[in-house]
Write a protein that holds these residues in place. Structure first.
Motif, PDB file in Angstrom:
ATOM      1  N   ILE A  67       0.083   8.165  -1.410  1.00 41.48           N
ATOM      2  CA  ILE A  67       0.261   6.215  -2.147  1.00 41.48           C
ATOM      3  C   ILE A  67      -1.020   5.589  -1.975  1.00 41.48           C
ATOM      4  N   GLY A  68      -1.606   5.511  -1.022  1.00 42.74           N
ATOM      5  CA  GLY A  68      -2.433   4.963   0.061  1.00 42.74           C
ATOM      6  C   GLY A  68      -3.653   5.262  -1.489  1.00 42.74           C
ATOM      7  N   LYS A  69      -4.186   6.169  -1.095  1.00 40.54           N
ATOM      8  CA  LYS A  69      -4.785   7.512  -2.325  1.00 40.54           C
ATOM      9  C   LYS A  69      -4.812   7.030  -4.020  1.00 40.54           C
ATOM     10  N   LEU A  74      -7.242   2.611  -7.576  1.00 36.76           N
ATOM     11  CA  LEU A  74      -7.113   1.893  -8.684  1.00 36.76           C
ATOM     12  C   LEU A  74      -7.771   0.808  -8.751  1.00 36.76           C
ATOM     13  N   LEU A  75      -8.270   0.681  -7.518  1.00 36.75           N
ATOM     14  CA  LEU A  75      -8.761  -0.684  -6.582  1.00 36.75           C
ATOM     15  C   LEU A  75     -10.401  -0.879  -7.482  1.00 36.75           C
ATOM     16  N   HIS A  76     -10.454   0.611  -7.442  1.00 37.15           N
ATOM     17  CA  HIS A  76     -11.811   0.368  -7.987  1.00 37.15           C
ATOM     18  C   HIS A  76     -12.235   1.699  -9.748  1.00 37.15           C
ATOM     19  N   VAL A 148       5.323   1.867  -2.062  1.00 40.36           N
ATOM     20  CA  VAL A 148       5.848   2.121  -3.261  1.00 40.36           C
ATOM     21  C   VAL A 148       6.009   0.843  -4.186  1.00 40.36           C
ATOM     22  N   THR A 149       6.408  -0.267  -4.157  1.00 40.66           N
ATOM     23  CA  THR A 149       6.485  -1.254  -4.971  1.00 40.66           C
ATOM     24  C   THR A 149       5.203  -1.978  -4.664  1.00 40.66           C
ATOM     25  N   SER A 150       4.663  -1.800  -3.740  1.00 43.73           N
ATOM     26  CA  SER A 150       2.903  -2.025  -4.310  1.00 43.73           C
ATOM     27  C   SER A 150       2.291  -1.077  -5.099  1.00 43.73           C
ATOM     28  N   ILE A 155       0.061  -0.797 -11.025  1.00 44.26           N
ATOM     29  CA  ILE A 155       0.277  -0.071 -12.591  1.00 44.26           C
ATOM     30  C   ILE A 155       0.909  -0.430 -12.936  1.00 44.26           C
ATOM     31  N   GLN A 156       1.975  -1.416 -13.403  1.00 45.53           N
ATOM     32  CA  GLN A 156       2.028  -2.087 -14.616  1.00 45.53           C
ATOM     33  C   GLN A 156       0.647  -2.790 -15.039  1.00 45.53           C
ATOM     34  N   VAL A 157       0.519  -2.753 -16.649  1.00 45.89           N
ATOM     35  CA  VAL A 157      -0.281  -2.663 -17.950  1.00 45.89           C
ATOM     36  C   VAL A 157      -0.109  -4.107 -18.031  1.00 45.89           C
TER      37      VAL A 157
END
Length: 601
Positions: A67-69, A74-76, A148-150, A155-157
């Motif tokens: 999840i961290g990966k 997603l951040l970048h 998981v919530t994070s 990932i919500q578009v």
């Protein structure tokens, strides 16, 4: 005098020795240190947790790392939507949420399982230990749930901002009003306004108004459920000419039916036959038994007839009551049916429903009673009731007679007097077995053999539980070397890297599959196909199923490699589908296989 002094001294010394010895004897012996109950109970608890395939620290850290990966990637990224879709993150999050909920619900059961071995503890200690275990479990699950919530939030578009239709409507209305005023004024000047023609209302086909149904472009009726947000496709295209389905025309067994044809899957027939196996072994004390059957349906609005498939059975829960001449399915089966329907609809994007229910009349003959009609009416679809079918079996007749009962077009149910013929469950079963042999390539059975640890690597050796139909997966040295070589190549994510070929080796009820050859997808060696090798960003059942869906009826296991952690997961294939119970999975790191090769050269 000296003798007296000596004797006196000896007497005093004797008294001193006596009292010293008595004091030592009177001194309580130090008790042997006993382990504190706290240490024993919590050690047992920690041992249980670390042996669990989901709760163990290793698994938790692996998932948190995954999840961290994903969060870091997603951040970048600017193409978040593509990244989410390519890595199937929606399904990944959904699966983790389901597993978390399952484990949260089972926290009391885990605690009870540990504490059942310590019934001698006092009430205060019992409460204390239960609280410690509950806090530890909830802490683990909460930590993972927050992560998981994070990821779910990330990932919500974001939907595109909608037009301000209200403002547009006001402006359009004002303009229209202005045009009308100008037109009326102009006509008044010319001596009067002409009547405005009334636009005819669209023709609504009878039977669709107010029912939640809409007319499709090809004239068929599309059903929109009030409870569903996504319309699933109603189709039997993959069933109509499929040799794995037994085609049963209603005109052959009854005089008038709202169902034109039934397509019964071979595996469904086998499951129904096996359901009654126990009753066949005990003919002296038969009980009614039954199940629900899920499938699909399509409606022909021109003939007002249905076509239905029967594909997967759902057995009752432990609250069902089966007696000699009574059948009560209980309440839990409803939850099981709903859960399985959600799963099928989500995975196939097709509209699965309850299309049939099955029950037996052991020794009473085939008929449809008033109570059966009552059950039928309770199970029928709210807007399309007439596609529901019913099967009644008398397992005590020589050929295990089968009667099929359907609704007529006027929504009344067919009776025994309407039946033109009976079918045989035994004949159906033989057909199903034969169709599986001809349509599915099965591995050649070899003589049972003992697998030595230096010649074969069993990828299911550390699975907490084993299914007899896939008890072990034995990889030969050559296969392991090829497997390691394949992973050094380009390998595409979410795709089949290679196929395993070999045979089945049976030991009593236990079947192990031996892989002796590896090939690519386009090559078919002489040895039978036994399994697939898939590379995926994470071991997600929906992701793996999509990759191997064309082979599910021909394979018995899937090896999934996740590059992020170098983990190999072996998933058995049971009843032509991936096993979803993780207790039956085997896990090894790729390095473990490489070490095994080096040690056994």
């Amino acid at each position: 005098m000296k003798k007296i002094q000596v004797l006196a001294r000896l007497f005093v010394m004797a008294l001193m020795v006596f009292f010293a010895t008595d004091a030592i004897a009177a001194k309580p012996k130090a008790k042997k240190a006993e382990p504190e109950p706290k240490m024993e109970v919590m050690d047992a608890f920690n041992k249980y947790v670390q042996s669990d395939p989901f709760l163990s620290d290793e698994t938790q850290q692996r998932i948190l790392g995954e999840i961290g990966k994903y969060l870091d990637d997603l951040l970048h990224r600017t193409d978040k939507a593509d990244y989410v879709m390519n890595n199937d993150l929606q399904a990944y999050v959904q699966e983790l949420e389901q597993r978390l909920q399952k484990y949260k619900d089972e926290v009391p059961l885990v605690i009870e399982k540990v504490m059942q071995n310590y019934t001698e503890l006092d009430a205060e200690s019992t409460v204390s230990f239960r609280k410690q275990m509950e806090d530890a479990l909830n802490g683990k699950l909460t930590k993972l749930s927050e992560k998981v919530t994070s990821l779910k939030n990330e990932i919500q578009v974001e939907p595109e901002k909608p037009f301000n239709w209200t403002l547009i409507g006001i402006i359009a209305g004002a303009l229209l009003l202005l045009v009308v005023i100008i037109a009326i004024a102009s006509r008044s000047k010319k001596g009067g306004a002409k009547p405005v023609p009334v636009k005819p209302r669209p023709n609504v086909r009878a039977g669709t108004a107010g029912t939640g149904m809409q007319q499709s472009a090809d004239g068929g009726i599309v059903v929109r459920r009030k409870t569903a947000t996504i319309l699933k496709k109603q189709s039997l295209e993959d069933v109509i000419d499929n040799p794995n389905y037994l085609k049963v025309d209603a005109i052959d067994f009854t005089y008038e039916s709202a169902v034109r044809r039934m397509y019964i899957k071979n595996t469904c027939i086998i499951d129904i036959y096996k359901m009654y196996a126990e009753d066949l072994r005990n003919p002296e004390s038969p009980k009614e038994d039954g199940c629900m059957v899920l499938g699909r349906w399509v409606y022909d609005n021109e003939s007002n007839e249905y076509y239905v498939s029967l594909e997967e059975i759902v057995l009752p829960g432990d609250d069902a009551v089966f007696e000699e001449y009574a059948l009560n399915f209980g309440g839990k089966i409803k939850l099981k049916v709903l859960e399985q329907l959600r799963k099928l609809r989500r995975e196939t994007n097709l509209q699965y429903d309850l299309t049939c229910w099955v029950h037996s009349h052991p020794g009473l003959g085939v008929f449809f009673s008033n109570s059966d009609t009552s059950v039928q009416d309770q199970l029928k679809h709210p807007t399309h009731p007439n596609f529901l079918t019913a099967i009644v079996v008398d397992i005590l007749t020589p050929m295990q007679d089968v009667g099929i009962f359907t609704y007529r077009r006027d929504a009344t149910i067919n009776s025994k007097n309407d039946l033109k013929k009976m079918y045989s469950l035994i004949d159906w079963y033989h057909w199903a077995e034969e169709s599986l042999k001809t349509s599915v390539q099965r591995p050649v059975a070899a003589a049972p053999k003992e697998f030595t640890a230096d010649e074969f690597f069993n990828t299911l050796k550390n699975a907490p539980q084993h299914d007899n139909s896939c008890y072990g997966v034995q990889l030969s040295k050559g296969v392991v070397m090829d497997l390691c070589m394949d992973l050094t190549g380009p390998g595409q994510a979410d795709d089949i890297i290679s196929m395993f070929h070999g045979y089945a080796s049976q030991h009593g009820q236990q079947v192990e599959y031996v892989a002796e050859q590896v090939s690519d997808k386009d090559t078919e060696p002489k040895l039978s196909l036994t399994g697939c090798f898939v590379s995926a960003p994470h071991c997600s059942i929906p992701t793996v199923r999509r990759a191997v869906q064309d082979y599910l009826e021909r394979i018995h296991y899937v090896l999934v490699y996740t590059p992020s952690d170098g983990l190999l997961t072996t998933i058995p294939v049971v009843n032509n589908d991936l096993c979803t119970e993780q207790e039956f999975y085997g896990e090894q790191r790729l390095e473990e296989l490489k070490t095994w090769i080096k040690q056994n050269k």
